[in-house]
Design a protein around this motif. Sequence first.
Motif, PDB file in Angstrom:
ATOM      1  N   GLU A  60       0.812  -1.224   0.000  1.00 45.70           N
ATOM      2  CA  GLU A  60       0.000   0.000   0.000  1.00 45.70           C
ATOM      3  C   GLU A  60       0.843   1.271   0.000  1.00 45.70           C
ATOM      4  O   GLU A  60       0.434   2.290  -0.575  1.00 45.70           O
ATOM      5  N   PHE A  61       2.012   1.230   0.647  1.00 46.63           N
ATOM      6  CA  PHE A  61       2.796   2.458   0.790  1.00 46.63           C
ATOM      7  C   PHE A  61       4.002   2.539  -0.141  1.00 46.63           C
ATOM      8  O   PHE A  61       4.645   3.582  -0.225  1.00 46.63           O
ATOM      9  N   SER A  62       4.332   1.448  -0.821  1.00 46.67           N
ATOM     10  CA  SER A  62       5.467   1.483  -1.749  1.00 46.67           C
ATOM     11  C   SER A  62       5.086   1.105  -3.174  1.00 46.67           C
ATOM     12  O   SER A  62       5.612   1.678  -4.131  1.00 46.67           O
ATOM     13  N   VAL A  63       4.177   0.130  -3.325  1.00 44.57           N
ATOM     14  CA  VAL A  63       3.796  -0.330  -4.663  1.00 44.57           C
ATOM     15  C   VAL A  63       2.698   0.545  -5.261  1.00 44.57           C
ATOM     16  O   VAL A  63       2.809   1.003  -6.405  1.00 44.57           O
ATOM     17  N   VAL A  64       1.635   0.766  -4.496  1.00 45.32           N
ATOM     18  CA  VAL A  64       0.504   1.554  -5.003  1.00 45.32           C
ATOM     19  C   VAL A  64       0.926   2.969  -5.434  1.00 45.32           C
ATOM     20  O   VAL A  64       0.476   3.452  -6.479  1.00 45.32           O
ATOM     21  N   PRO A  65       1.798   3.665  -4.681  1.00 46.86           N
ATOM     22  CA  PRO A  65       2.223   5.020  -5.116  1.00 46.86           C
ATOM     23  C   PRO A  65       2.971   5.046  -6.442  1.00 46.86           C
ATOM     24  O   PRO A  65       3.163   6.131  -7.005  1.00 46.86           O
ATOM     25  N   LEU A  66       3.394   3.900  -6.948  1.00 48.30           N
ATOM     26  CA  LEU A  66       4.051   3.876  -8.259  1.00 48.30           C
ATOM     27  C   LEU A  66       3.066   4.148  -9.390  1.00 48.30           C
ATOM     28  O   LEU A  66       3.491   4.345 -10.545  1.00 48.30           O
ATOM     29  N   LEU A  67       1.762   4.137  -9.052  1.00 52.07           N
ATOM     30  CA  LEU A  67       0.692   4.468  -9.996  1.00 52.07           C
ATOM     31  C   LEU A  67       0.626   3.507 -11.179  1.00 52.07           C
ATOM     32  O   LEU A  67       0.227   3.889 -12.287  1.00 52.07           O
ATOM     33  N   GLY A  69      -1.356 -10.368  -5.247  1.00 50.00           N
ATOM     34  CA  GLY A  69      -0.520  -9.254  -4.793  1.00 50.00           C
ATOM     35  C   GLY A  69       0.891  -9.352  -5.322  1.00 50.00           C
ATOM     36  O   GLY A  69       1.512  -8.340  -5.677  1.00 50.00           O
ATOM     37  N   SER A  70       1.413 -10.581  -5.398  1.00 53.13           N
ATOM     38  CA  SER A  70       2.756 -10.784  -5.936  1.00 53.13           C
ATOM     39  C   SER A  70       2.815 -10.388  -7.408  1.00 53.13           C
ATOM     40  O   SER A  70       3.761  -9.725  -7.856  1.00 53.13           O
ATOM     41  N   SER A 130       4.636  -4.155 -11.456  1.00 55.16           N
ATOM     42  CA  SER A 130       4.801  -2.722 -11.197  1.00 55.16           C
ATOM     43  C   SER A 130       6.264  -2.320 -11.125  1.00 55.16           C
ATOM     44  O   SER A 130       6.639  -1.235 -11.575  1.00 55.16           O
ATOM     45  N   VAL A 131       7.102  -3.189 -10.566  1.00 60.47           N
ATOM     46  CA  VAL A 131       8.520  -2.843 -10.389  1.00 60.47           C
ATOM     47  C   VAL A 131       9.401  -3.427 -11.488  1.00 60.47           C
ATOM     48  O   VAL A 131      10.545  -3.000 -11.652  1.00 60.47           O
ATOM     49  N   CYS A 132       8.890  -4.402 -12.238  1.00 63.54           N
ATOM     50  CA  CYS A 132       9.644  -4.988 -13.351  1.00 63.54           C
ATOM     51  C   CYS A 132       9.024  -4.526 -14.677  1.00 63.54           C
ATOM     52  O   CYS A 132       7.944  -3.945 -14.701  1.00 63.54           O
ATOM     53  N   HIS A 133       9.703  -4.808 -15.753  1.00 64.25           N
ATOM     54  CA  HIS A 133       9.164  -4.521 -17.078  1.00 64.25           C
ATOM     55  C   HIS A 133       8.212  -5.660 -17.451  1.00 64.25           C
ATOM     56  O   HIS A 133       8.644  -6.797 -17.642  1.00 64.25           O
ATOM     57  N   PRO A 134       6.914  -5.375 -17.556  1.00 60.29           N
ATOM     58  CA  PRO A 134       5.946  -6.445 -17.804  1.00 60.29           C
ATOM     59  C   PRO A 134       5.707  -6.697 -19.285  1.00 60.29           C
ATOM     60  O   PRO A 134       6.097  -5.907 -20.148  1.00 60.29           O
ATOM     61  N   PHE A 135       5.041  -7.825 -19.575  1.00 61.07           N
ATOM     62  CA  PHE A 135       4.569  -8.092 -20.929  1.00 61.07           C
ATOM     63  C   PHE A 135       3.142  -8.618 -20.824  1.00 61.07           C
ATOM     64  O   PHE A 135       2.725  -9.151 -19.793  1.00 61.07           O
ATOM     65  N   ILE A 136       2.387  -8.431 -21.892  1.00 65.23           N
ATOM     66  CA  ILE A 136       0.985  -8.842 -21.904  1.00 65.23           C
ATOM     67  C   ILE A 136       0.891 -10.317 -22.256  1.00 65.23           C
ATOM     68  O   ILE A 136       1.369 -10.744 -23.314  1.00 65.23           O
ATOM     69  N   LEU A 137       0.270 -11.100 -21.364  1.00 66.73           N
ATOM     70  CA  LEU A 137       0.089 -12.528 -21.613  1.00 66.73           C
ATOM     71  C   LEU A 137      -1.162 -12.756 -22.448  1.00 66.73           C
ATOM     72  O   LEU A 137      -1.100 -13.248 -23.572  1.00 66.73           O
ATOM     73  N   ASP A 148      16.824  -4.487 -13.041  1.00 71.56           N
ATOM     74  CA  ASP A 148      17.199  -3.209 -12.444  1.00 71.56           C
ATOM     75  C   ASP A 148      16.457  -2.901 -11.138  1.00 71.56           C
ATOM     76  O   ASP A 148      16.458  -1.759 -10.684  1.00 71.56           O
ATOM     77  N   VAL A 149      15.851  -3.899 -10.523  1.00 68.16           N
ATOM     78  CA  VAL A 149      15.057  -3.638  -9.315  1.00 68.16           C
ATOM     79  C   VAL A 149      15.931  -3.315  -8.104  1.00 68.16           C
ATOM     80  O   VAL A 149      15.445  -2.721  -7.140  1.00 68.16           O
ATOM     81  N   TYR A 150      17.204  -3.697  -8.145  1.00 66.89           N
ATOM     82  CA  TYR A 150      18.085  -3.481  -6.982  1.00 66.89           C
ATOM     83  C   TYR A 150      18.789  -2.123  -7.018  1.00 66.89           C
ATOM     84  O   TYR A 150      19.614  -1.830  -6.155  1.00 66.89           O
ATOM     85  N   HIS A 151      18.442  -1.291  -7.983  1.00 69.10           N
ATOM     86  CA  HIS A 151      19.065   0.031  -8.063  1.00 69.10           C
ATOM     87  C   HIS A 151      18.531   0.980  -6.999  1.00 69.10           C
ATOM     88  O   HIS A 151      19.195   1.934  -6.617  1.00 69.10           O
ATOM     89  N   GLN A 152      17.289   0.752  -6.538  1.00 69.58           N
ATOM     90  CA  GLN A 152      16.694   1.547  -5.471  1.00 69.58           C
ATOM     91  C   GLN A 152      16.231   0.603  -4.362  1.00 69.58           C
ATOM     92  O   GLN A 152      15.622  -0.430  -4.636  1.00 69.58           O
ATOM     93  N   LEU A 153      16.492   0.981  -3.115  1.00 67.62           N
ATOM     94  CA  LEU A 153      16.156   0.107  -1.990  1.00 67.62           C
ATOM     95  C   LEU A 153      14.657  -0.117  -1.887  1.00 67.62           C
ATOM     96  O   LEU A 153      14.218  -1.255  -1.644  1.00 67.62           O
ATOM     97  N   ASP A 154      13.853   0.931  -2.063  1.00 70.54           N
ATOM     98  CA  ASP A 154      12.405   0.759  -1.926  1.00 70.54           C
ATOM     99  C   ASP A 154      11.842  -0.163  -3.000  1.00 70.54           C
ATOM    100  O   ASP A 154      10.952  -0.984  -2.742  1.00 70.54           O
ATOM    101  N   ILE A 155      12.370  -0.053  -4.230  1.00 71.22           N
ATOM    102  CA  ILE A 155      11.930  -0.943  -5.318  1.00 71.22           C
ATOM    103  C   ILE A 155      12.381  -2.372  -5.034  1.00 71.22           C
ATOM    104  O   ILE A 155      11.640  -3.334  -5.273  1.00 71.22           O
ATOM    105  N   ALA A 156      13.597  -2.520  -4.498  1.00 68.61           N
ATOM    106  CA  ALA A 156      14.111  -3.853  -4.175  1.00 68.61           C
ATOM    107  C   ALA A 156      13.276  -4.513  -3.086  1.00 68.61           C
ATOM    108  O   ALA A 156      13.005  -5.723  -3.140  1.00 68.61           O
ATOM    109  N   ILE A 157      12.852  -3.736  -2.081  1.00 65.15           N
ATOM    110  CA  ILE A 157      11.996  -4.271  -1.017  1.00 65.15           C
ATOM    111  C   ILE A 157      10.666  -4.747  -1.596  1.00 65.15           C
ATOM    112  O   ILE A 157      10.147  -5.808  -1.218  1.00 65.15           O
ATOM    113  N   CYS A 158      10.124  -3.978  -2.531  1.00 64.20           N
ATOM    114  CA  CYS A 158       8.882  -4.390  -3.193  1.00 64.20           C
ATOM    115  C   CYS A 158       9.082  -5.707  -3.937  1.00 64.20           C
ATOM    116  O   CYS A 158       8.227  -6.614  -3.874  1.00 64.20           O
TER     117      CYS A 158
END
Length: 301
Positions: free
Chosen positions: A91-98, A206-207, A213-220, A232-242
Amino acid sequence: MRFCGRFLCNPCTWQEGGVRQLSFDALIPIFTVPILMVVASQSFTCTVIIFLLSPPLIYYFYRNFLRFIIRTKFFLMWTVTSVLTLLLVFEFSVVPLLEILPEENLVFVICVVGGLVCGYKTKQKACQVTQENSLLQGVELGEGDSEICNICKKCTSQKAFHCRLCQTCINEREYHCKWLDCCVGASNLRWYLTCLLFSAVAFIYGSNLTMTSVCHPFILIGTILLPDDCSDVYHQLDIAICFVSSIYSLLIGLVITFYLIYHFWLLYLGKTANERHLLNNENENNEGVLRNATKLFCCKL
């Protein structure tokens, strides 16, 4: 240190307003789960090490310390801490990514709340059975439908089985679920299965929302997205935690899904997990590694 929260009171006396001291084993997960997630978020190597080493470390801790505690709250508090931690991260790290639609977040929250409510009802029903059984000593059941328990010396149903942790007989007992700290039986099996269903959907859904949201997605198919490139998720700590929270959530969801399918299979066979356990013990002299791991990480048969 004393608390008056319902989760931290005696599981079968909170309705009476009883307050209990929070033991050291119950405090450990409150600090351990967030710390492990932060450490795992430092790099891909740290993520692999934490997820590989955590199960054997928990096993070591259980075998050397927790198994001497008659009814430890360690696993219950691990459940509560994990759910709250994953929910807060979402709610506080993933959702704000819009990247998540409001209706997707609503479905996720409904599943989380549904799992929590059903889990609470599962535990409440188990406590009611314990309280009712404490008042049934000496009460005779219908002829041919009862027998005397060899352990508690009470008149019980023929399908009842004595749980040494709950210290009472549970009708049509499945097992003692460590993660809810209660027995699963005829009185709460429906609530338990509903809890598993809501929880499995919440963790896996949720996973998926977090990873896409934090990775580059593709449409299944249609609007269904799956993660593609997470390099590139480990470049920012908050993204890595997500990202780490999404892996943790996915693993939990898969385990819960396995147990949900297992219980549906048992319902199809018309047997309980406890009955299958007793039948297997009659046919085998040893229980095997898989069944021992099941006892540690889920239930006590």
